[in-house]
Design an enzyme around this catalytic site. Structure first.
Site, PDB file in Angstrom:
ATOM      1  N   TYR A   1       5.795  -5.987  -0.315  1.00 31.23           N
ATOM      2  CA  TYR A   1       5.347  -4.585  -0.385  1.00 31.23           C
ATOM      3  C   TYR A   1       4.367  -4.378  -1.519  1.00 31.23           C
ATOM      4  CZ  TYR A   1       8.616  -3.872  -4.303  1.00 31.23           C
ATOM      5  OH  TYR A   1       9.260  -3.950  -5.513  1.00 31.23           O
ATOM      6  N   CYS A   2       3.523  -3.350  -1.346  1.00 27.85           N
ATOM      7  CA  CYS A   2       2.613  -2.902  -2.397  1.00 27.85           C
ATOM      8  C   CYS A   2       2.484  -1.382  -2.243  1.00 27.85           C
ATOM      9  CB  CYS A   2       1.253  -3.594  -2.300  1.00 27.85           C
ATOM     10  SG  CYS A   2       0.388  -3.268  -0.748  1.00 27.85           S
ATOM     11  N   THR A   3       1.587  -0.758  -2.997  1.00 26.56           N
ATOM     12  CA  THR A   3       1.515   0.710  -3.056  1.00 26.56           C
ATOM     13  C   THR A   3       1.231   1.361  -1.699  1.00 26.56           C
ATOM     14  OG1 THR A   3       0.530   0.315  -5.209  1.00 26.56           O
ATOM     15  CG2 THR A   3       0.580   2.595  -4.445  1.00 26.56           C
TER      16      THR A   3
END
Ligand SMILES: [Zn+2]
Ligand SMILES: [Zn+2]
Length: 300
Positions: A177-179
């Site tokens: 996951y990332c932003t």
């Protein structure tokens, strides 16, 4: 108040330089500020303006043959969230530092909706590797429970980290996951190409879409963003401490000593006593400069 628009799309842009000119004309005519990165592999942008200006930008983009079907993300803000408009042409729309012709979204990991992510974590728990692809200062204030946190300062360091850890992902299900999702499109492809993990997943729309659905879910703390908002509180958990007095705190300051300008977590009472410096050392430097500046008058 206005709107902040965030979006990306991996799509082949034949002439990024011509696209840059078109984007500049469009954004300037609408008085938008922010940042657009263009490459042959696509577009990645964060823009600020009034609600109407942003709506016009989106309408114009949707009419363009290349930019249909974008997952537009909106936040409260406006042109004041960015110092100016910057549009650049680069090799990659987020710098992974890997040839964009080698690691492409053709190999990207499986996209899961926020609901599917929530269910996966709930049911798989310990058998699942949750891998944060962001930088240390981002996950310091907010992260998924139990996530693996690579000690990296920039996304460019991510591939080397993964290379060292491959054993960990062997035959495992890995959720990355990332932003907002843009980094994971190629970060998951990088891991998929290593052919060690059983399945590599990513969150459709990143942390942002997950917390909209599950504000009190498996993501705890604050979501770090790259504009004047700095980090948005998702729930009451405070994951970090003041670097000076160690009390729980997740507010960043930028050190007022211009030579330092360090981005650090300092609580409100320490930042008052240090006059927004990051440390007593920087505070003393600021004080001594003020003394020097006053010196000629003191002699009179
Ligand atoms: Zn403090
Ligand atoms: Zn400092």
């Amino acid at each position: 108040m206005g709107t902040i628009l965030l979006f990306y799309k991996y799509v082949h842009i034949e002439n990024p330089e011509a696209m840059r000119k078109w984007q500049r004309g469009l954004c300037e005519s609408l008085h938008l500020t922010g940042r657009i990165i263009l490459a042959h592999e696509g577009i990645n942008a964060t823009l600020g303006g009034t609600d109407e200006q942003i709506a016009t930008y989106v309408q114009t983009m949707e009419k363009h043959g290349l930019f249909g079907g974008i997952d537009w993300k909106y936040a409260q803000g406006g042109a004041q969230a960015f110092p100016k408009l910057k549009i650049s042409v680069k090799e990659e729309i987020v710098r992974l530092g890997v040839d964009p012709n080698q690691v492409t979204v053709a190999d990207t990991g499986v996209h899961l909706t926020p609901e599917q992510v929530h269910e996966l974590i709930r049911t798989k728990g310990k058998d699942l590797v949750i891998l944060d692809t962001r930088n240390d200062y981002e996950y310091a204030v907010g992260k998924f429970e139990g996530a693996e946190l690579p000690p990296i300062k920039t996304f460019r360091e991510f591939p080397a980290y993964v290379d060292q850890q491959l054993e960990k992902y062997k035959d495992k299900e890995v959720l990355m996951y990332c932003t907002g999702g843009v980094r994971c499109e190629r970060a998951t492809a990088y891991l998929v190409q290593k052919e060690v993990a059983k399945t590599v997943y990513q969150i459709e729309g990143g942390i942002q879409r997950y917390i909209e659905k599950f504000p009190n879910g498996y993501f705890r703390g604050k979501n770090y963003v790259f504009d004047a908002r700095v980090a948005i509180r998702v729930n009451d958990d405070i994951l970090a401490n003041c670097t000076q007095c160690q009390t729980p705190c997740d507010d960043y300051i930028n050190c007022t000593n211009v030579l330092c300008n360090k981005h650090v977590i300092v609580c409100s009472s320490c930042s008052v006593s240090l006059e927004n410096a990051c440390s007593p050392e920087c505070h003393n430097l600021i004080l001594s400069k003020q003394t020097k500046a006053r010196a000629p008058f003191a002699k009179l």
